[in-house]
Design a protein around this motif. Structure first.
Motif, mmCIF file in Angstrom:
data_model
loop_
_atom_site.group_PDB
_atom_site.id
_atom_site.type_symbol
_atom_site.label_atom_id
_atom_site.label_comp_id
_atom_site.label_asym_id
_atom_site.label_seq_id
_atom_site.Cartn_x
_atom_site.Cartn_y
_atom_site.Cartn_z
ATOM 1 N N VAL A 51 -14.401 26.721 8.365
ATOM 2 C CA VAL A 51 -14.218 25.850 9.520
ATOM 3 C C VAL A 51 -15.582 25.418 10.058
ATOM 4 O O VAL A 51 -16.472 26.241 10.259
ATOM 5 C CB VAL A 51 -13.416 26.564 10.631
ATOM 6 C CG1 VAL A 51 -13.369 25.711 11.894
ATOM 7 C CG2 VAL A 51 -12.002 26.862 10.156
ATOM 8 N N LEU A 52 -15.731 24.109 10.275
ATOM 9 C CA LEU A 52 -16.903 23.555 10.928
ATOM 10 C C LEU A 52 -16.536 23.285 12.376
ATOM 11 O O LEU A 52 -15.597 22.543 12.666
ATOM 12 C CB LEU A 52 -17.354 22.261 10.234
ATOM 13 C CG LEU A 52 -17.588 22.337 8.721
ATOM 14 C CD1 LEU A 52 -18.142 21.009 8.203
ATOM 15 C CD2 LEU A 52 -18.491 23.497 8.345
ATOM 16 N N ILE A 67 -25.450 21.090 7.213
ATOM 17 C CA ILE A 67 -25.951 20.392 6.034
ATOM 18 C C ILE A 67 -25.290 21.013 4.810
ATOM 19 O O ILE A 67 -25.295 22.244 4.655
ATOM 20 C CB ILE A 67 -27.483 20.490 5.901
ATOM 21 C CG1 ILE A 67 -28.172 19.993 7.168
ATOM 22 C CG2 ILE A 67 -27.949 19.711 4.679
ATOM 23 C CD1 ILE A 67 -27.989 18.524 7.441
ATOM 24 N N VAL A 68 -24.717 20.153 3.954
ATOM 25 C CA VAL A 68 -24.034 20.626 2.748
ATOM 26 C C VAL A 68 -24.580 19.863 1.539
ATOM 27 O O VAL A 68 -24.492 18.628 1.497
ATOM 28 C CB VAL A 68 -22.512 20.411 2.839
ATOM 29 C CG1 VAL A 68 -21.823 20.932 1.574
ATOM 30 C CG2 VAL A 68 -21.939 21.086 4.080
ATOM 31 N N PRO A 69 -25.169 20.565 0.557
ATOM 32 C CA PRO A 69 -25.548 19.875 -0.679
ATOM 33 C C PRO A 69 -24.307 19.291 -1.348
ATOM 34 O O PRO A 69 -23.236 19.917 -1.365
ATOM 35 C CB PRO A 69 -26.170 20.989 -1.534
ATOM 36 C CG PRO A 69 -26.548 22.068 -0.552
ATOM 37 C CD PRO A 69 -25.532 21.999 0.542
ATOM 38 N N THR A 127 -20.648 12.033 10.011
ATOM 39 C CA THR A 127 -21.285 12.496 8.785
ATOM 40 C C THR A 127 -22.190 11.422 8.226
ATOM 41 O O THR A 127 -21.891 10.226 8.301
ATOM 42 C CB THR A 127 -20.229 12.928 7.731
ATOM 43 O OG1 THR A 127 -20.874 13.467 6.590
ATOM 44 C CG2 THR A 127 -19.360 11.765 7.310
ATOM 45 N N ARG A 128 -23.344 11.863 7.696
ATOM 46 C CA ARG A 128 -24.328 10.965 7.115
ATOM 47 C C ARG A 128 -24.899 11.615 5.869
ATOM 48 O O ARG A 128 -24.906 12.842 5.739
ATOM 49 C CB ARG A 128 -25.459 10.681 8.111
ATOM 50 C CG ARG A 128 -24.970 10.128 9.424
ATOM 51 C CD ARG A 128 -26.084 9.768 10.381
ATOM 52 N NE ARG A 128 -26.697 10.930 11.000
ATOM 53 C CZ ARG A 128 -27.475 10.862 12.086
ATOM 54 N NH1 ARG A 128 -27.739 9.680 12.633
ATOM 55 N NH2 ARG A 128 -28.006 11.949 12.619
ATOM 56 N N GLU A 160 -24.925 15.528 6.086
ATOM 57 C CA GLU A 160 -25.015 16.083 7.430
ATOM 58 C C GLU A 160 -23.656 15.877 8.083
ATOM 59 O O GLU A 160 -23.130 14.754 8.079
ATOM 60 C CB GLU A 160 -26.092 15.370 8.237
ATOM 61 C CG GLU A 160 -26.141 15.834 9.692
ATOM 62 C CD GLU A 160 -26.991 14.920 10.556
ATOM 63 O OE1 GLU A 160 -28.202 14.868 10.312
ATOM 64 O OE2 GLU A 160 -26.417 14.263 11.459
ATOM 65 N N ILE A 161 -23.078 16.930 8.638
ATOM 66 C CA ILE A 161 -21.720 16.875 9.188
ATOM 67 C C ILE A 161 -21.729 17.458 10.589
ATOM 68 O O ILE A 161 -22.251 18.558 10.815
ATOM 69 C CB ILE A 161 -20.726 17.666 8.305
ATOM 70 C CG1 ILE A 161 -20.822 17.221 6.840
ATOM 71 C CG2 ILE A 161 -19.303 17.521 8.823
ATOM 72 C CD1 ILE A 161 -20.109 18.163 5.878
#
Length: 368
Positions: free
Chosen positions: A85-86, A93-95, A123-124, A147-148
């Motif tokens: 959960v975010l 940051i997620v690769p 998100t970007r 980026e979320i």
């Protein structure tokens, strides 16, 4: 297999060319693409298996990598293999599972997917050495990161979840005013007689309630449950949204920090040899932001692809002060670009398009 485009080519690459880029080693997925990941004019990007919560958003800048900045700014890291959960108003940051090896003639631009924007998930995409979000320069070789920051609902994401999409283009694809006027004359891009085409096709907000029986949109509720971004039609609308009724004067006061789903007054369409993007509207005319998710694929709302014009769904958030929107007020512009070639499948044709011929519609996560 070698992938090339003509030196004088101008346009957005369609689905089969995106597939050819992957075959030629210009797109490097960690795993094979999944069904429907390649869209008519874009590629969905998938989250990897690890996420980092960081102290603040950032851009790496020239000479720096995203991984280096993560090491400086991370608070903790966690696995997405089984989902996680975010939380709202945190930055992660997620690769991504896709990396790029772009040739010197191709650039890439990213945007949130429509369903991501309609959940108010900001998100970007970030690349190494960049000064701008969502822009990947020609010749870039390296990884991509998302980026979320969920703004309204906490969301459950997993490895493979798709929140962002990327387009590839070569040369100058944007239609100038003469080309846009000619296309509108031939195809009628919006269903009004006096279309405003300056700087793109003007899109205004519908607050009349005439198309929805007195109903004009939704306001997101606070303190809701979690939304699984990969779960379709899994949630009751009333648990997450409040309906908004039309006012007699056709106005709506936007409260700061609140999130709204509204619709355009105009029905728009994107012919099959073109793609469109909703661009930010002039901030000097209003303290609000419209439309996180900006890509409109070839065939959106187009009669030949099963549409009859489709209203643009508007994701609206006021900034620092309350702001009054009026019925018919311009809130964005659609910029049209040429495709390098017609896609094999247009939006709405056999690709699981969720919003063809749409009116006012929430994301696919909510039961109709």
């Amino acid at each position: 297999m070698t992938f090339t485009v003509a030196a004088d080519a101008n346009g957005i690459l369609p689905d089969r060319m995106i597939a050819a880029m992957a075959d030629g080693g210009l797109i490097l997925p960690a795993y094979d693409f999944v069904e429907s990941q390649i869209q008519p004019a874009s590629l969905d990007l998938r989250l990897g298996d690890i996420a980092y919560r960081v102290r603040a958003s950032f851009l790496p800048g020239p000479g720096a990598t995203v991984a280096e900045r993560i090491d400086e700014l991370k608070l903790h890291e966690f696995s997405l293999a089984d989902g996680a959960v975010l939380e709202t108003n945190c930055v992660y940051i997620v690769p991504l599972l896709e990396s790029l090896a772009l040739p010197p003639e191709i650039v890439a631009a990213a945007n949130p997917k429509s369903s991501t924007g309609r959940l108010d998930v900001f998100t970007r995409v970030i690349a190494d050495g960049t000064r701008r979000f969502d822009m990947i320069g020609a010749g870039y070789h390296g990884p991509l990161y998302a980026e979320i920051s969920p703004k309204t609902f906490p969301v459950l994401v997993s490895e493979g979840s798709r929140l962002s999409q990327v387009r590839f283009r070569t040369g100058d694809a944007i239609l100038n005013i003469d080309e846009l006027e000619a296309l509108h004359a031939a195809e009628r891009l919006v269903d009004i007689d006096e279309a405003d085409l300056t700087g793109g096709v003007a899109v205004s907000v519908d607050l009349s309630g005439e198309k929805g029986g007195g109903f004009v949109g939704y306001r997101a509720k606070r303190h809701t449950g979690v939304v699984d971004v990969d779960r379709r039609a899994g949630y009751a609308v009333e648990d997450f949204w409040e309906p908004i009724s039309a006012r007699p004067d056709g106005s709506l006061i936007l409260d700061p920090g609140e999130f709204y789903i509204l619709a355009s007054k105009e029905a728009v369409q994107v012919p099959p040899d073109y793609a469109a993007e909703m661009v930010p509207f002039d901030p000097l005319v209003g303290e609000f932001r419209v439309h996180y998710a900006g890509f409109f694929d070839p065939g959106f709302g187009y009669a030949g692809a099963g549409g009859q014009g489709a209203r643009a769904v508007l994701e609206v958030r006021s900034r620092e002060v309350p702001f009054i929107l009026e019925h018919g007020q311009i809130v964005g512009r659609l910029v049209y670009e040429k495709m390098l070639a017609r896609p094999d499948a247009m939006y709405g044709q056999r690709i699981g398009s969720n919003y063809q011929a749409q009116g006012l519609k929430l994301s696919k996560h909510f039961r109709v």
